[in-house]
Design an enzyme around this catalytic site. Structure first.
Site, PDB file in Angstrom:
ATOM      1  CG  PHE A  59      -1.864   1.008   1.483  1.00 30.96           C
ATOM      2  CD1 PHE A  59      -3.116   0.932   0.884  1.00 30.96           C
ATOM      3  CD2 PHE A  59      -1.606   2.066   2.347  1.00 30.96           C
ATOM      4  CE1 PHE A  59      -4.092   1.895   1.139  1.00 30.96           C
ATOM      5  CE2 PHE A  59      -2.581   3.031   2.610  1.00 30.96           C
ATOM      6  CZ  PHE A  59      -3.823   2.944   1.998  1.00 30.96           C
ATOM      7  CB  THR A  61       4.678  -2.640   5.153  1.00 23.10           C
ATOM      8  OG1 THR A  61       4.943  -1.679   6.172  1.00 23.10           O
ATOM      9  CG2 THR A  61       4.674  -4.037   5.750  1.00 23.10           C
ATOM     10  CG  ASP A  99     -11.911   3.876   8.463  1.00 24.35           C
ATOM     11  OD1 ASP A  99     -11.148   4.595   9.131  1.00 24.35           O
ATOM     12  OD2 ASP A  99     -12.915   4.307   7.858  1.00 24.35           O
ATOM     13  N   GLY A 154      -7.521  -1.468   8.061  1.00 25.64           N
ATOM     14  CA  GLY A 154      -6.116  -1.778   8.351  1.00 25.64           C
ATOM     15  C   GLY A 154      -5.775  -1.537   9.812  1.00 25.64           C
ATOM     16  NE  ARG A 155      -5.653   4.621  10.682  1.00 27.84           N
ATOM     17  CZ  ARG A 155      -6.038   5.795  10.197  1.00 27.84           C
ATOM     18  NH1 ARG A 155      -7.286   6.210  10.373  1.00 27.84           N
ATOM     19  NH2 ARG A 155      -5.189   6.560   9.538  1.00 27.84           N
ATOM     20  CD  GLN A 193      11.532  -2.540  35.739  1.00 22.67           C
ATOM     21  OE1 GLN A 193      11.980  -2.153  34.672  1.00 22.67           O
ATOM     22  NE2 GLN A 193      12.109  -2.275  36.898  1.00 22.67           N
ATOM     23  CD  GLU A 228      -2.315  -0.208   8.609  1.00 24.35           C
ATOM     24  OE1 GLU A 228      -3.537  -0.017   8.710  1.00 24.35           O
ATOM     25  OE2 GLU A 228      -1.803  -1.250   8.162  1.00 24.35           O
ATOM     26  CB  THR A 254       1.168   8.950  14.760  1.00 25.54           C
ATOM     27  OG1 THR A 254       0.329  10.093  14.571  1.00 25.54           O
ATOM     28  CG2 THR A 254       2.301   8.971  13.740  1.00 25.54           C
ATOM     29  CD  GLU A 274       1.056  11.628  18.589  1.00 28.62           C
ATOM     30  OE1 GLU A 274       1.496  10.968  17.619  1.00 28.62           O
ATOM     31  OE2 GLU A 274       1.341  11.360  19.772  1.00 28.62           O
TER      32      GLU A 274
END
Ligand code: CAA
Ligand code: FAD
Length: 380
Positions: free
Chosen positions: A121, A156, A238, A240-241, A334, A361, A363, A365
């Protein structure tokens, strides 16, 4: 979450495949920086490269929920393999399935479902990342064909791809309005790989800068309507996320399972670490974030399968699952102490792999922008 019997069966089947065919090679894939062709073939043979392609086009005819489970279970052991499946399926195949003509579906889907042609893509560019609408790759109408010129970044599966979904402007505009979408075969003269990136994580997944230099494609390479390509990109992302959220969940689950086993066998102060309440509280928080991620992902997948809007829900799933995966893999290191920080133990790889899920795909934000924009429109 209560899963229907059919999904439990799919999960069990993929889990078995992932533990026997993916796990033994995960460290090697990370160290050597590529997926062996034999591994790609096994994914294809098991129907994982065409999971929701209808049977009439050579796929396994599953739904999106099943696809999410496949990406999660594969990513639990190897996030590089997880994104290979996810980018090929949800970003390469889905736009053709959803926006393609019958001829395009017949030409591409069977070969993509069988793994003969891997999909990629091509949206991002050197100067267009989060602001995807500002891309400058251009497709000129030459009468009987299109000529595409431009550079795409971070692609990718760029090394393995046979088919690219390429976004290019067909009208010079400063924003998204002149963008159209094209299907480009990588054997077309003028297509080349400029470079392959050397990355922090998902090191077995290829990420390439691609050149399109006077690439000539036929008129019928246009995917969807002319100058409506940005909608193709956004609608594809939409879905892909949800795939990337599933990848993040898989990474988180893998790290959590490892940390649990480690704390149960590691003895300090005369008892296993897992007997300590301070350790148990950390495990409880990890478990809760995994559970919440899973619910958001299944909810978004179920909405998509039911044909209902899911743009906000897929952004929520990706935002929460990716930030949780980063937090959980940090805690997993940890809990494993110094051992966790070394390459001998897999949580170090999972920590490096988790970071990308907050970036690609869209950020974190960008996901917040999508969610806020949807909520602001919904309430008057
Ligand atoms: N579905 C369909 N159409 C949509 C849509 C959606 N979910 N969201 C927006 N649109 C349409 C709008 O309706 C509008 O079209 P019209 O004017 O014709 O109605 C148009 O798109 C523009 O909408 P916005 O004004 O909201 O767009 P914007 O320019 O402000 O951008 C953005 C919004 C969310 C920031 C978007 O640019 C974006 O998603 N950026 C991030 C890019 C990204 O995610 N890239 C990922 C690359 S792929 C990748 O990373 C793959 C991988 O790793 C494996
Ligand atoms: P920028 O957009 O420059 O952002 C830099 C920072 O600023 C980020 O933190 C961002 O969130 C923040 N920021 C930007 N705008 C805003 C704003 N308005 N408000 C608040 N903060 C903001 N792309 C493809 O097209 N196809 C692929 O297959 C693909 N695969 C990828 C694989 C990898 C390993 C990587 C690293 C990237 C891949 N990408 C792909 C590109 C990816 O989608 C972009 O990296 C991503 O969308 C961010 O764009 P950018 O890197 O240009 O960052």
């Amino acid at each position: 979450m209560l899963l229907d019997e059919q999904y439990k069966e799919i999960r069990d089947m993929v889990k078995k495949f992932s533990d026997t065919e993916i796990l033994p090679f995960a460290q090697q894939v990370d160290h050597e920086g590529h997926l062996p062709q034999s591994q790609i073939q096994k994914l294809a043979d098991n129907g994982f490269l065409g999971s929701y392609v209808p049977e009439e086009y050579g796929g396994a005819g599953m739904d999106y929920m099943s696809y999410s489970l496949i990406v999660e279970e594969i990513s639990r052991n190897c996030a590089s393999t997880g994104v290979f499946v996810s980018a090929h399926t949800s970003l390469g195949i889905w736009p053709i399935l959803n926006f393609g003509t019958e001829a395009q579906k017949k030409k591409y889907l069977p070969k993509m479902a069988s793994g003969e042609w891997i999909g990629c893509f091509c949206l991002s560019e050197p100067n267009a990342g989060s602001d995807a609408g500002s891309l400058t790759t251009f497709a000129e109408d030459k009468g009987d064909h299109w000529e595409i010129n431009g550079v795409k970044n971070w692609i990718t599966n760029g090394k393995e791809a046979g088919v690219c979904i390429v976004f290019a402007k067909t009208k010079k505009t400063p924003d998204y309005k002149g963008i159209s979408c094209f299907i480009v075969e990588t054997t077309t003269p003028g297509f080349s790989i400029i470079k392959e990136e050397d990355k922090l994580g998902i090191r077995g997944s290829s990420t390439c800068q691609l050149a399109f230099d006077k690439v000539k494609v036929p008129k019928d390479a246009l995917l969807g309507d002319l100058e409506k390509g940005f909608r193709v990109a956004m609608a594809t992302l939409d879905g892909g996320r949800i795939g990337i959220a599933s990848q993040a969940l898989g990474i988180a689950q893998g790290a959590f399972d490892y940390a649990i086993r480690y704390t149960k066998q590691r003895v300090q102060f005369g008892a296993p670490l897992s007997d300590l309440q301070g350790i148990q509280f950390m495990l409880a928080d990890m478990s809760t974030k995994i559970g919440a991620s899973r619910l958001l992902i299944y909810h978004a997948s179920a909405l998509k399968d039911a044909g209902q809007p899911y743009s906000k829900e897929s952004a929520q799933a990706k935002l929460f699952a990716s930030e949780s995966a980063m937090w959980i893999t940090t805690k997993a290191i940890q809990l494993c102490g110094g051992n966790g920080y070394t390459r001998e133990y897999p949580v170090e790889r999972m920590f490096r792999d988790a970071k990308i899920t907050e970036i690609y795909e869209g950020t974190s934000e960008v996901q917040r922008m999508v969610i806020a924009s949807s909520e602001l429109k919904a309430v008057h």
